[in-house]
Design a protein around this motif. Structure first.
Motif, mmCIF file in Angstrom:
data_model
loop_
_atom_site.group_PDB
_atom_site.id
_atom_site.type_symbol
_atom_site.label_atom_id
_atom_site.label_comp_id
_atom_site.label_asym_id
_atom_site.label_seq_id
_atom_site.Cartn_x
_atom_site.Cartn_y
_atom_site.Cartn_z
ATOM 1 N N PRO A 181 0.808 -1.231 0.000
ATOM 2 C CA PRO A 181 0.000 0.000 0.000
ATOM 3 C C PRO A 181 0.837 1.275 0.000
ATOM 4 O O PRO A 181 0.345 2.327 -0.419
ATOM 5 C CB PRO A 181 -0.820 -0.127 1.294
ATOM 6 N N LEU A 182 2.097 1.200 0.471
ATOM 7 C CA LEU A 182 2.936 2.390 0.476
ATOM 8 C C LEU A 182 3.533 2.698 -0.888
ATOM 9 O O LEU A 182 4.064 3.788 -1.098
ATOM 10 C CB LEU A 182 4.067 2.227 1.502
ATOM 11 N N ALA A 183 3.464 1.740 -1.821
ATOM 12 C CA ALA A 183 4.046 1.951 -3.155
ATOM 13 C C ALA A 183 3.128 1.354 -4.222
ATOM 14 O O ALA A 183 3.448 0.333 -4.836
ATOM 15 C CB ALA A 183 5.443 1.328 -3.232
ATOM 16 N N PRO A 184 1.948 1.961 -4.457
ATOM 17 C CA PRO A 184 1.043 1.434 -5.490
ATOM 18 C C PRO A 184 1.694 1.483 -6.868
ATOM 19 O O PRO A 184 2.399 2.435 -7.196
ATOM 20 C CB PRO A 184 -0.173 2.367 -5.418
ATOM 21 N N GLU A 185 1.448 0.449 -7.665
ATOM 22 C CA GLU A 185 2.020 0.372 -9.006
ATOM 23 C C GLU A 185 0.907 0.420 -10.045
ATOM 24 O O GLU A 185 0.003 -0.418 -10.017
ATOM 25 C CB GLU A 185 2.819 -0.921 -9.186
ATOM 26 N N PRO A 186 0.943 1.382 -10.981
ATOM 27 C CA PRO A 186 -0.076 1.407 -12.047
ATOM 28 C C PRO A 186 -0.003 0.148 -12.899
ATOM 29 O O PRO A 186 1.081 -0.409 -13.120
ATOM 30 C CB PRO A 186 0.295 2.658 -12.857
ATOM 31 N N ILE A 187 -1.154 -0.295 -13.380
ATOM 32 C CA ILE A 187 -1.247 -1.482 -14.240
ATOM 33 C C ILE A 187 -1.688 -1.030 -15.624
ATOM 34 O O ILE A 187 -2.759 -0.455 -15.784
ATOM 35 C CB ILE A 187 -2.240 -2.511 -13.670
ATOM 36 N N TYR A 188 -0.842 -1.318 -16.620
ATOM 37 C CA TYR A 188 -1.168 -1.002 -18.013
ATOM 38 C C TYR A 188 -1.011 -2.291 -18.825
ATOM 39 O O TYR A 188 -0.050 -2.455 -19.560
ATOM 40 C CB TYR A 188 -0.234 0.072 -18.566
ATOM 41 N N ASP A 189 -1.919 -3.241 -18.669
ATOM 42 C CA ASP A 189 -1.767 -4.525 -19.356
ATOM 43 C C ASP A 189 -2.681 -4.665 -20.566
ATOM 44 O O ASP A 189 -2.644 -5.681 -21.263
ATOM 45 C CB ASP A 189 -2.006 -5.693 -18.395
ATOM 46 N N GLY A 190 -3.524 -3.659 -20.848
ATOM 47 C CA GLY A 190 -4.385 -3.705 -22.023
ATOM 48 C C GLY A 190 -5.478 -4.752 -21.962
ATOM 49 O O GLY A 190 -6.090 -5.066 -22.984
ATOM 50 N N ARG A 191 -5.755 -5.297 -20.790
ATOM 51 C CA ARG A 191 -6.752 -6.371 -20.684
ATOM 52 C C ARG A 191 -8.169 -5.868 -20.462
ATOM 53 O O ARG A 191 -9.119 -6.621 -20.597
ATOM 54 C CB ARG A 191 -6.372 -7.319 -19.543
ATOM 55 N N VAL A 192 -8.309 -4.580 -20.109
ATOM 56 C CA VAL A 192 -9.622 -4.033 -19.772
ATOM 57 C C VAL A 192 -10.040 -3.041 -20.849
ATOM 58 O O VAL A 192 -9.341 -2.048 -21.075
ATOM 59 C CB VAL A 192 -9.591 -3.338 -18.397
ATOM 60 N N PRO A 193 -11.161 -3.266 -21.535
ATOM 61 C CA PRO A 193 -11.623 -2.281 -22.532
ATOM 62 C C PRO A 193 -11.934 -0.946 -21.870
ATOM 63 O O PRO A 193 -12.326 -0.887 -20.703
ATOM 64 C CB PRO A 193 -12.895 -2.933 -23.105
ATOM 65 N N ALA A 194 -11.758 0.124 -22.617
ATOM 66 C CA ALA A 194 -12.084 1.458 -22.100
ATOM 67 C C ALA A 194 -13.577 1.541 -21.822
ATOM 68 O O ALA A 194 -14.393 0.953 -22.538
ATOM 69 C CB ALA A 194 -11.665 2.526 -23.099
ATOM 70 N N PRO A 195 -13.990 2.268 -20.778
ATOM 71 C CA PRO A 195 -15.423 2.401 -20.487
ATOM 72 C C PRO A 195 -16.114 3.221 -21.571
ATOM 73 O O PRO A 195 -15.464 3.957 -22.317
ATOM 74 C CB PRO A 195 -15.437 3.118 -19.131
ATOM 75 N N PRO A 196 -17.453 3.137 -21.662
ATOM 76 C CA PRO A 196 -18.172 3.880 -22.707
ATOM 77 C C PRO A 196 -18.189 5.385 -22.487
ATOM 78 O O PRO A 196 -18.611 6.114 -23.378
ATOM 79 C CB PRO A 196 -19.594 3.291 -22.634
ATOM 80 N N ASP A 197 -17.739 5.858 -21.330
ATOM 81 C CA ASP A 197 -17.661 7.291 -21.071
ATOM 82 C C ASP A 197 -16.532 7.511 -20.069
ATOM 83 O O ASP A 197 -16.327 6.686 -19.172
ATOM 84 C CB ASP A 197 -18.986 7.814 -20.489
ATOM 85 N N PRO A 198 -15.752 8.611 -20.194
ATOM 86 C CA PRO A 198 -14.630 8.821 -19.270
ATOM 87 C C PRO A 198 -15.045 9.162 -17.848
ATOM 88 O O PRO A 198 -14.217 9.103 -16.944
ATOM 89 C CB PRO A 198 -13.860 9.980 -19.910
ATOM 90 N N THR A 199 -16.314 9.544 -17.616
ATOM 91 C CA THR A 199 -16.799 9.800 -16.262
ATOM 92 C C THR A 199 -17.349 8.504 -15.685
ATOM 93 O O THR A 199 -18.365 7.988 -16.155
ATOM 94 C CB THR A 199 -17.887 10.887 -16.256
ATOM 95 N N VAL A 200 -16.665 7.964 -14.675
ATOM 96 C CA VAL A 200 -17.028 6.671 -14.089
ATOM 97 C C VAL A 200 -17.412 6.895 -12.632
ATOM 98 O O VAL A 200 -16.673 7.530 -11.867
ATOM 99 C CB VAL A 200 -15.866 5.667 -14.197
#
Length: 658
Positions: free
Chosen positions: A231-250
């Motif tokens: 938790p002290l060092a969160p790492e972003p995940i960019y694996d391309g496995r999740v489709p973009a949502p239908p709108d940028p406001t989530v």
């Protein structure tokens, strides 16, 4: 399909609070709250309502209802009223006001309540609008206004994480980013850890591949995923496995017991289903799928113990039960038909046996799966047996064209699947291509007996005819190529245009900014960005309806277009948000353009906005500078966004510089 449960609050902002709990008699009862239309309780199949006019509720509405473990360990039912008050609701609906330390103002409200047990002592955490965070532990209140903040932050949602050592951490979605509580103090995550410089609405933590992964919902940048094993060092995940949502406001991300993930947005609910390769397949639910409204509301979604997904929206409450998704009607094969046949551009009657004359150059066969439901999601694949060794991949193309087929007999096999993946009975179309006379075996045998002179003459005659055909074919190719280029240009233009306002869309804006950004660095010239937002547009939409809202957005778009310079680009950036790119523009130029935009919008008459009485205003944030190497266009947009937030907090209808 989703089903509508309640239309409560549809004339204002819909449903915000939602609680499904045991009713004490072996069944369930449902609490549904709205900000301006009171609270409804569905009990035993009948609704019971509490509101201000009847004297059964001390405020016009409520922001939320929660069932939590109280400080003494027994269950509490809490209701957050509009204005900041909190009530404790007994099973007989008796109401007791809970003493709380934050100010009670119209712009203050509790947005979320979290209970946790720390060292066997239960405690309650309250996330508030414009009043920071507060903890109730052993009868004492502790307030956390924010980390290095001049004014209290807005905290929208809270989540608890237990790390590998059993230590409890708290995470918060705030208007200033993601925040973490280590047991002593709250800290905002640094910008370099990966999340965008944007406000957040919701945090959820799921186990994925033996590691805890946070799914954080943002105001304008979709979903951010972080590995929070440490938790002290969160790492972003960019694996391309999740489709973009239908709108940028989530608004939220929740998950059921079998791994289905629901992403609630401003433009429908995205259902993500994990596949064996770790990638997620998506389906989007909107009004056509039974949702009462496409736009979700804050902290109003959850999955119950039966894996039903409950979703609060701008128009009321809906529920989706995946156990009822597949029905006999949905899985019954649908009819597949050949809908059109063209040979060299001339329409033929559709059929399963098509004969082509010698010299036919092109045949086009169109087909369609008549599912009657979500037909654009049907997929097709084909194989021309006798020409292709195997079928192609399934796609959304519902037609095939073939040119220059040699004489012979071919079979076009067409397969189709509907939106649910149910296959249709394949269709087969026979193509018979007749040969030219000189391609027939009997004519060839006779030609052998001709004299050499006759053979030479025939060859010359044939060559002249072939050259004429070649010239004709080349002319047609040139003509069709020009038509194709024109069609592609039109499609490109449409893909860059917002269909409601006619302005450039977000895709066109981002491409233009990327192009201008590189040139600005090389030429050391300033680039300017204006990010503008229509003030209180939801209230305008609720008061006058969506048709008036659409008219207002079109009028605002025309006003912004008229305020820009000739070389500038105005685009619709989001729902009621607009942006303008200004090339070779210093801060004073950008400020003048933004102020002209604000003034023109303020001057729009009500009739131009689709109503008889009300006008609207605009808030804007601006930035202008020569980009430094190593910067990205997102840095400029983030700074303009921050200036826009300042304009909003300074009273709206104004322009602020980054």
């Amino acid at each position: 399909r989703a089903r509508t449960v309640s239309g409560r609050g549809a004339r204002e902002n819909g449903v915000f609070g939602l609680l499904l709990e045991p009713d004490g008699r072996g069944a369930e009862q449902l609490w549904v709250s709205s900000v301006k239309n009171g609270v409804g309780v569905l009990q035993g199949g009948r609704w019971r309502y509490f509101d201000q006019p009847s004297g059964t509720l001390p405020a016009e509405g409520a922001r939320g209802v929660w069932r939590v473990a109280g400080p003494e360990g027994s269950p509490w039912r809490l209701m957050a009223l509009a204005g900041g008050e909190v009530l404790r609701i007994a099973d007989d609906f008796a109401q007791t006001r809970l003493p709380t330390p934050w100010p009670k103002r119209p712009d203050t409200a509790v947005l979320y309540v979290l209970s946790r047990s720390l060292e066997v002592v239960p405690e309650l955490w309250f996330a508030t609008l414009h009043a920071g965070m507060h903890r109730l532990r052993q009868g004492a209140w502790t307030s956390y206004p924010g980390d290095d903040a001049a004014s209290p932050w807005m905290v929208v949602h809270l989540a608890e994480q237990k790390d590998a050592l059993g230590r409890s951490w708290l995470w918060a979605a705030t208007d200033r980013g993601l925040a973490r509580f280590d047991g002593a103090r709250w800290q905002l995550l640094p910008g370099g850890s990966g999340p965008p410089g944007d406000g957040y609405r919701h945090v959820s933590i799921f186990e994925e591949g033996g590691r805890p992964v946070m799914w954080a919902s943002t105001n304008r940048h979709g979903v951010v995923r972080l590995d929070v094993s440490d938790p002290l060092a969160p790492e972003p995940i960019y694996d391309g496995r999740v489709p973009a949502p239908p709108d940028p406001t989530v608004y939220s991300v929740v998950r059921d017991s079998v791994g289905r993930t629901y992403v609630c947005t401003n433009n429908g609910v995205q259902q993500l289903t994990p596949g064996p390769d770790g990638r997620y397949a998506e389906r989007v639910f909107r009004r056509r799928d039974g949702l009462v409204n496409d736009e979700c509301n804050t902290n109003g979604q959850f999955v119950d113990g039966s894996d039903r997904y409950w979703v609060s929206t701008l128009g009321g409450l809906s529920v989706f039960d995946p156990r009822l998704e597949t029905t006999t009607t949905a899985t019954r094969p649908k009819p597949l038909h050949v809908t059109a046949v063209r040979v060299d551009g001339v329409r033929r009657d559709p059929g399963t046996d098509i004969e082509l004359a010698a010299g036919a150059r092109e045949v086009r066969i169109d087909f369609a799966l008549l599912s009657g439901l979500r037909e654009p999601e049907s997929t097709y694949r084909t194989q021309l047996q006798g020409f292709e060794p195997a079928p192609g991949a399934f796609n959304h193309e519902h037609g095939r064209s073939f040119t220059g087929l040699a004489p012979g007999t071919y079979t076009l096999v067409i397969e189709a699947r509907d939106w649910a993946g149910t296959p249709a009975a394949p269709q087969a179309v026979t193509l018979r291509v007749r040969p030219h006379p000189w391609q027939r075996s009997d004519v060839r045998a006779g030609a052998v007996a001709l004299t050499a002179l006759a053979a030479v003459g025939l060859v010359r005659l044939n060559n002249r005819r072939l050259r004429a055909q070649q010239r004709d074919l080349e002319s047609q190719i040139v003509h069709r190529t020009a038509e194709l280029h024109a069609a592609n240009a039109q499609l490109t233009e449409l893909s860059y245009a917002d269909p409601l306002t006619g302005l450039a869309n977000r895709r066109r804006l981002m491409e233009a900014i990327a192009d201008a950004f590189g040139r600005a660095i090389e030429q050391e010239r300033p680039i300017g960005i204006v990010v503008a937002d229509v003030d209180r547009f939801k209230q305008y939409n609720d008061r006058h309806g969506h048709l008036a809202g659409d008219a207002a957005l079109r009028a605002v778009g025309q006003a912004l277009e008229s305020a820009k310079r000739k070389q500038d680009l105005v685009a619709r950036y989001g729902g009621e948000e607009f942006a303008c790119l200004l090339i070779d523009a210093d801060g004073d130029v950008v400020a003048r353009v933004a102020e002209r935009m604000r003034a023109l919008v303020e001057a729009l008459p009500p009739r131009a906005l689709g109503n008889d009485h009300d006008t609207i205003t605009l808030s804007a944030g601006i930035v202008s500078r020569v980009p430094a190497r190593g910067e990205s266009p997102d840095d400029l947009l983030r700074d303009a966004d921050a200036a826009l937030y300042r304009a909003k907090s300074d009273g709206r209808n104004c322009v602020r510089r980054a």
